[in-house]
Design an enzyme around this catalytic site. Structure first.
Site, PDB file in Angstrom:
ATOM      1  N   CYS A 169      40.182  30.367  22.767  1.00  0.00           N
ATOM      2  CA  CYS A 169      39.093  31.562  22.607  1.00  0.00           C
ATOM      3  C   CYS A 169      39.178  32.506  21.459  1.00  0.00           C
ATOM      4  O   CYS A 169      38.183  33.096  21.130  1.00  0.00           O
ATOM      5  CB  CYS A 169      39.374  32.567  23.838  1.00  0.00           C
ATOM      6  SG  CYS A 169      39.099  31.756  25.432  1.00  0.00           S
ATOM      7  N   HIS A 203      36.912  39.667  23.229  1.00  0.00           N
ATOM      8  CA  HIS A 203      36.446  38.457  24.058  1.00  0.00           C
ATOM      9  C   HIS A 203      35.940  38.508  25.544  1.00  0.00           C
ATOM     10  O   HIS A 203      36.510  39.411  26.183  1.00  0.00           O
ATOM     11  CB  HIS A 203      37.910  37.522  24.204  1.00  0.00           C
ATOM     12  CG  HIS A 203      37.608  36.167  25.156  1.00  0.00           C
ATOM     13  ND1 HIS A 203      36.827  35.255  24.848  1.00  0.00           N
ATOM     14  CD2 HIS A 203      38.463  35.777  25.844  1.00  0.00           C
ATOM     15  CE1 HIS A 203      36.733  34.391  25.346  1.00  0.00           C
ATOM     16  NE2 HIS A 203      37.775  34.446  26.139  1.00  0.00           N
ATOM     17  N   ASN A 229      32.758  33.335  30.527  1.00  0.00           N
ATOM     18  CA  ASN A 229      33.795  32.973  29.427  1.00  0.00           C
ATOM     19  C   ASN A 229      33.433  31.460  28.489  1.00  0.00           C
ATOM     20  O   ASN A 229      33.544  30.715  29.175  1.00  0.00           O
ATOM     21  CB  ASN A 229      35.109  32.712  29.874  1.00  0.00           C
ATOM     22  CG  ASN A 229      36.367  32.607  29.097  1.00  0.00           C
ATOM     23  OD1 ASN A 229      35.841  32.517  27.621  1.00  0.00           O
ATOM     24  ND2 ASN A 229      37.521  32.812  29.269  1.00  0.00           N
TER      25      ASN A 229
HETATM   26  N1  ACO Z   1      36.445  32.639  45.130  1.00  0.00           N
HETATM   27  C1  ACO Z   1      37.335  33.319  46.113  1.00  0.00           C
HETATM   28  N2  ACO Z   1      38.794  33.375  46.108  1.00  0.00           N
HETATM   29  C2  ACO Z   1      39.223  33.021  44.888  1.00  0.00           C
HETATM   30  C3  ACO Z   1      38.469  32.352  43.766  1.00  0.00           C
HETATM   31  C4  ACO Z   1      37.185  32.330  43.943  1.00  0.00           C
HETATM   32  N3  ACO Z   1      36.316  31.679  42.870  1.00  0.00           N
HETATM   33  N4  ACO Z   1      39.527  32.123  43.097  1.00  0.00           N
HETATM   34  C5  ACO Z   1      40.841  32.549  43.515  1.00  0.00           C
HETATM   35  N5  ACO Z   1      40.696  33.171  44.694  1.00  0.00           N
HETATM   36  C6  ACO Z   1      41.663  33.310  45.539  1.00  0.00           C
HETATM   37  C7  ACO Z   1      43.100  32.892  45.222  1.00  0.00           C
HETATM   38  O1  ACO Z   1      43.194  31.657  45.890  1.00  0.00           O
HETATM   39  C8  ACO Z   1      43.850  34.028  45.634  1.00  0.00           C
HETATM   40  O2  ACO Z   1      44.014  33.776  47.001  1.00  0.00           O
HETATM   41  P1  ACO Z   1      45.519  34.055  47.861  1.00  0.00           P
HETATM   42  O3  ACO Z   1      45.891  35.411  47.543  1.00  0.00           O
HETATM   43  O4  ACO Z   1      45.014  33.773  49.322  1.00  0.00           O
HETATM   44  O5  ACO Z   1      46.438  32.921  47.401  1.00  0.00           O
HETATM   45  C9  ACO Z   1      43.411  35.179  45.615  1.00  0.00           C
HETATM   46  O6  ACO Z   1      41.837  34.972  45.384  1.00  0.00           O
HETATM   47  C10 ACO Z   1      43.524  36.076  44.123  1.00  0.00           C
HETATM   48  O7  ACO Z   1      43.609  35.260  43.181  1.00  0.00           O
HETATM   49  P2  ACO Z   1      44.462  35.514  41.825  1.00  0.00           P
HETATM   50  O8  ACO Z   1      44.369  34.459  40.958  1.00  0.00           O
HETATM   51  O9  ACO Z   1      45.489  36.581  41.988  1.00  0.00           O
HETATM   52  O10 ACO Z   1      43.136  36.620  41.381  1.00  0.00           O
HETATM   53  P3  ACO Z   1      43.072  37.395  40.014  1.00  0.00           P
HETATM   54  O11 ACO Z   1      42.764  38.822  40.577  1.00  0.00           O
HETATM   55  O12 ACO Z   1      44.386  37.275  39.279  1.00  0.00           O
HETATM   56  O13 ACO Z   1      41.730  36.786  39.317  1.00  0.00           O
HETATM   57  C11 ACO Z   1      41.441  35.574  37.385  1.00  0.00           C
HETATM   58  C12 ACO Z   1      41.719  35.618  39.082  1.00  0.00           C
HETATM   59  C13 ACO Z   1      39.660  35.751  37.534  1.00  0.00           C
HETATM   60  C14 ACO Z   1      41.307  34.069  36.898  1.00  0.00           C
HETATM   61  C15 ACO Z   1      42.301  36.480  36.650  1.00  0.00           C
HETATM   62  O14 ACO Z   1      43.298  36.122  36.630  1.00  0.00           O
HETATM   63  C16 ACO Z   1      41.762  36.197  35.215  1.00  0.00           C
HETATM   64  O15 ACO Z   1      40.632  36.749  34.414  1.00  0.00           O
HETATM   65  N6  ACO Z   1      42.686  35.932  34.098  1.00  0.00           N
HETATM   66  C17 ACO Z   1      42.610  35.692  32.723  1.00  0.00           C
HETATM   67  C18 ACO Z   1      41.697  34.477  32.363  1.00  0.00           C
HETATM   68  C19 ACO Z   1      41.711  34.452  30.801  1.00  0.00           C
HETATM   69  O16 ACO Z   1      41.558  35.583  30.037  1.00  0.00           O
HETATM   70  N7  ACO Z   1      41.859  33.570  30.087  1.00  0.00           N
HETATM   71  C20 ACO Z   1      42.053  33.546  28.822  1.00  0.00           C
HETATM   72  C21 ACO Z   1      40.949  32.833  28.036  1.00  0.00           C
HETATM   73  S1  ACO Z   1      40.301  31.063  28.419  1.00  0.00           S
HETATM   74  C22 ACO Z   1      40.585  30.193  27.450  1.00  0.00           C
HETATM   75  O17 ACO Z   1      41.137  29.953  26.469  1.00  0.00           O
HETATM   76  C23 ACO Z   1      39.820  28.840  27.409  1.00  0.00           C
END
Ligand code: ACO
Length: 338
Positions: A124, A265, A295
């Site tokens: 990214c 980003h 993203n």
């Molecule tokens: N729909 C429903 N539930 C979901 C989904 C979905 N699409 N995805 C995950 N869940 C569930 C999980 O299974 C978990 O359930 P559990 O508690 O029963 O285990 C729950 O939701 C919470 O999951 P988390 O991973 O803790 O959710 P979080 O609030 O952290 O959000 C996310 C996840 C959106 C991925 C977030 O962590 C994020 O944005 N991370 C950073 C992403 C980023 O910046 N990437 C960098 C750039 S990408 C690159 O370089 C290519």
């Protein structure tokens, strides 16, 4: 013996953004569409990420095609003919082929026959890494202009059965033309890049490279798709982008109060809000379009810069802060006087 003064450090030319462009594929994939593909909901995706829909490239529409379309618009705005382009750098993690570089295909599509072309792989942060390389190439006088592009076809590298990742990403491309700043107005004031390879495992595409070729035995494991430890990446993203932003602002001799618009980003609205809050920047000074595109990795900052430019949000003399974070881990920032 000459009595001329000893040579001082070489004078570096200031460099400006002379044109921007972007391209988004036509096909829209909404959160409701995803509800029919994996166990998720529009409500979960929107509240956890801010994303409502994303674009998906057509079959046969490649990263290089999207990159070239964005580039054509940037070149037109800058008044630079493709045959006069000297340097093309494409930031991408979804290249058309492992080799040659996607930039080589872009050169071909544009007819930019006299350019040097190569890719940077910084996820990214790729567009801002390209900005830094190109800026210095022009500043030293080695090149007279550069076309920098962030372009991704992430839909080809997403596991469409994994709800943890498939709801997050989209396809698209953004581009900018860099030229020497002739009259001193409009220039890149500062930048900052960083990498933490010790955290490489947090976000990667494990298969498809020499470390883990795709074979008949492992083909079912979908190893050539994005794998991410989302929660960990989230924490690193907030801290690294905040620090990168502060360093670039300080290097530019400015304070956050001087920043007219932050172009971050576009990964997650909660990450953007957290950074804005920690920097003390109001939401009215932060550009957000991830609700429409998700993203798009290296393309995200480039697309946002073009949308901000073409929607009239940028005025001569404005100070912009561009800041990104991605796999690597990598991070990057730049302050631009528009
Ligand atoms: N729909 C429903 N539930 C979901 C989904 C979905 N699409 N995805 C995950 N869940 C569930 C999980 O299974 C978990 O359930 P559990 O508690 O029963 O285990 C729950 O939701 C919470 O999951 P988390 O991973 O803790 O959710 P979080 O609030 O952290 O959000 C996310 C996840 C959106 C991925 C977030 O962590 C994020 O944005 N991370 C950073 C992403 C980023 O910046 N990437 C960098 C750039 S990408 C690159 O370089 C290519």
């Amino acid at each position: 013996m000459s009595d001329s003064p000893a040579a001082g450090p070489p004078t570096l030319r200031a460099v400006r953004v002379a044109g921007t462009g972007s391209y988004l594929p036509e096909k829209v994939l909404t959160n409701h569409d995803l509800e029919r593909m994996v166990e998720t909901s529009d409500e979960w995706i929107a509240t956890r990420t801010g994303i409502r829909e994303r674009r998906v490239a057509a079959e046969g529409e490649l990263t290089s095609h999207m990159a070239a379309k964005a580039a054509e618009k940037a070149l037109e705005q800058a008044g630079l003919a493709p045959e006069d382009v000297q340097l093309i750098i494409v930031g991408t993690i979804t290249p058309d082929t492992i080799t040659p570089a996607t930039a080589c295909y872009v050169q071909q599509h544009l007819g930019a026959t006299r350019s040097v072309a190569f890719d940077v792989s910084a996820a990214c942060s790729g567009f801002l890494y390209a900005l830094e390389l190109a800026r210095h190439s022009i500043a030293t006088g080695a090149f007279q202009n550069a076309l920098i592009i962030g372009a991704e076809k992430l839909s080809a590298f997403v596991n469409w059965t994994d709800r943890n990742t498939c709801v997050l990403f989209g396809d698209g491309a953004g581009a900018a033309v860099l030229l020497p700043s002739e009259n001193g107005h409009g220039k890149v004031l500062s930048s900052h890049l960083g990498t933490d390879g010790a955290q490489a495992e947090l976000l990667n595409i494990p298969g498809g490279g020499a470390a883990c070729p795709i074979t008949i035995d492992n083909v079912d494991q979908k190893l050539a798709t994005l794998a991410m430890q989302g929660r960990e990446v989230f924490k690193h993203a907030v801290n690294a982008m905040r620090r990168a932003a502060e360093v670039a602002i300080e290097k530019a001799g400015l304070t956050t109060d001087d920043i007219n618009l932050v172009i971050p980003h576009q990964a997650n609205l909660r990450i953007i809000d957290a950074i804005a809050e920690r920097l003390g920047v109001g939401k009215d000074r932060v550009f957000v379009n991830l609700d429409k595109y998700g993203n798009t990795s290296a393309a995200a900052v480039a697309i946002a810069l073009d949308e901000a430019n073409r929607s009239g949000r940028l005025h001569s003399g404005d100070h912009l802060l561009l800041v990104a974070f991605g796999a690597g881990l990598t991070w990057a920032s730049a302050v631009i006087e528009w």
